[in-house]
Scaffold this motif. Structure first.
Motif, PDB file in Angstrom:
ATOM      1  N   ASP A   1      36.599  39.783  39.741  1.00 42.61           N
ATOM      2  CA  ASP A   1      37.249  40.992  40.220  1.00 42.61           C
ATOM      3  C   ASP A   1      37.162  42.051  39.136  1.00 42.61           C
TER       4      ASP A   1
ATOM      5  N   LYS B   1      47.451  43.895  39.387  1.00 42.78           N
ATOM      6  CA  LYS B   1      47.577  42.691  40.202  1.00 42.78           C
ATOM      7  C   LYS B   1      47.047  42.950  41.615  1.00 42.78           C
TER       8      LYS B   1
ATOM      9  N   ARG C   1      43.305  42.750  41.515  1.00 39.66           N
ATOM     10  CA  ARG C   1      42.825  41.367  41.371  1.00 39.66           C
ATOM     11  C   ARG C   1      42.886  40.613  42.682  1.00 39.66           C
ATOM     12  N   HIS C   2      43.931  40.877  43.467  1.00 42.18           N
ATOM     13  CA  HIS C   2      44.108  40.171  44.735  1.00 42.18           C
ATOM     14  C   HIS C   2      43.534  40.943  45.927  1.00 42.18           C
ATOM     15  N   LYS C   3      42.738  41.988  45.587  1.00 43.42           N
ATOM     16  CA  LYS C   3      42.050  42.773  46.622  1.00 43.42           C
ATOM     17  C   LYS C   3      43.013  43.396  47.633  1.00 43.42           C
ATOM     18  N   VAL C   4      44.223  43.727  47.179  1.00 40.72           N
ATOM     19  CA  VAL C   4      45.179  44.447  48.017  1.00 40.72           C
ATOM     20  C   VAL C   4      44.727  45.896  48.177  1.00 40.72           C
TER      21      VAL C   4
END
Length: 300
Positions: A128, A176, A179-182
């Protein structure tokens, strides 16, 4: 063997060629089968998490096809080798029950080992944006590279590296989310251009809650930089936005239901046509009365 060297990636290949030469000749272009028991992990490995599911998939592939791309190691003892690149393949080989693994044997000092591991990590496809940014920063801080040197090492434009490094200035919550593709990289780039962390976080929360497009976020970021208070603007918008009510036809229907059941019913409907009819009652006798009315309608 040229094709195999290229498969390691431009930056990694360049670093390998620049590694210090061993005191004794080493066949750098030769692939050697090394017992897995003699292969040790790289203490400079920047990657600490490995997907168990992905390892199982790779292990199954190795069982069927073998190791397609040899790992790269350096010899640190008479019968001990340290991984430069390929820890994931090594773990999967253990899972597949292999006794040996094909490897390129290289010589490298600790500084070169760190560079090699970081560059190899950057060239993975599943990284990511924040992981890439962290690896770039480590190469600059720990390996004493300039952004121009780093650009040559990894084969990326200097402006690209700069944009990744700027992500590390975003609040932790936003990092964050990346990283979590939000949120997408486009959202992140727009947030970077906002100076105040409170505004960044507020806009980040708007992206998550309202699913804002990158274009919309860019517009809002521009407004913030021009001095517009989007928090107050958003608050006023929420106050003036009326919730969609029932149309006249539905209001008439609710009135008919009230009269039929002789109680104040509730009729709810959203814009998609979904909803519910609620018939309240205050006692068991009233419930039996309502059920009787429904039975009467059913029998008719």
């Amino acid at each position: 063997m040229v094709a195999k060297k290229n498969a390691l990636g431009r930056g990694l290949g360049a670093l390998i060629e620049e590694s210090p030469k061993a005191e004794e000749p080493v066949q750098n272009d030769a692939i050697t089968e090394i017992p897995l028991t003699q292969v040790k992990v790289n203490p400079f490995q920047p990657r600490t998490e490995f997907s168990e599911e992905a390892l199982e998939e790779l292990s199954a592939s190795i069982k069927e096809l073998g190791i397609i791309q040899p790992i790269t190691v350096r010899q640190v003892g008479e019968k001990e080798y340290q991984i430069i690149s390929g820890e994931r393949r090594t773990r999967a080989a253990h899972m597949a029950g292999l006794e040996t693994i094909p490897a390129y044997v290289r010589t490298a000092d600790d500084q070169a080992m760190l560079e090699l591991a970081l560059v190899e990590n950057i060239q993975r496809e599943d990284l990511d944006a924040i992981e890439i940014a962290i690896s770039y920063k480590r190469l600059i801080d720990e390996c004493k590279l300039t952004q121009q040197n780093l650009s040559s090492r990894v084969g990326k434009q200097r402006s690209t590296i700069t944009n990744y490094l700027r992500l590390l200035n975003l609040p932790a919550e936003v990092q964050k989310g990346i990283r979590h593709k939000v949120i997408a990289m486009g959202h992140a780039r727009a947030l970077i251009n906002i100076e105040n962390d409170d505004d960044r976080l507020f806009l980040f929360e708007m992206i998550v809650k309202e699913g804002l497009s990158v274009r919309k976020v860019e517009e809002l970021a521009k407004s913030i930089n021009e001095g517009v208070d989007i928090k107050e603007q958003n608050k006023n918008t929420q106050k003036t936005t009326k919730k969609p009510g029932l149309g006249e036809g539905y209001k008439e229907l609710q009135s008919q239901l009230d009269n039929f059941f002789n109680t104040k019913t509730k009729l709810k409907r959203n814009d998609n046509g979904k909803g519910q009819i609620v018939i309240p009652f205050k006692s068991d006798d009233e419930l039996e009365r309502i059920i009787g009315l429904l039975d009467h309608v059913k029998n008719d």
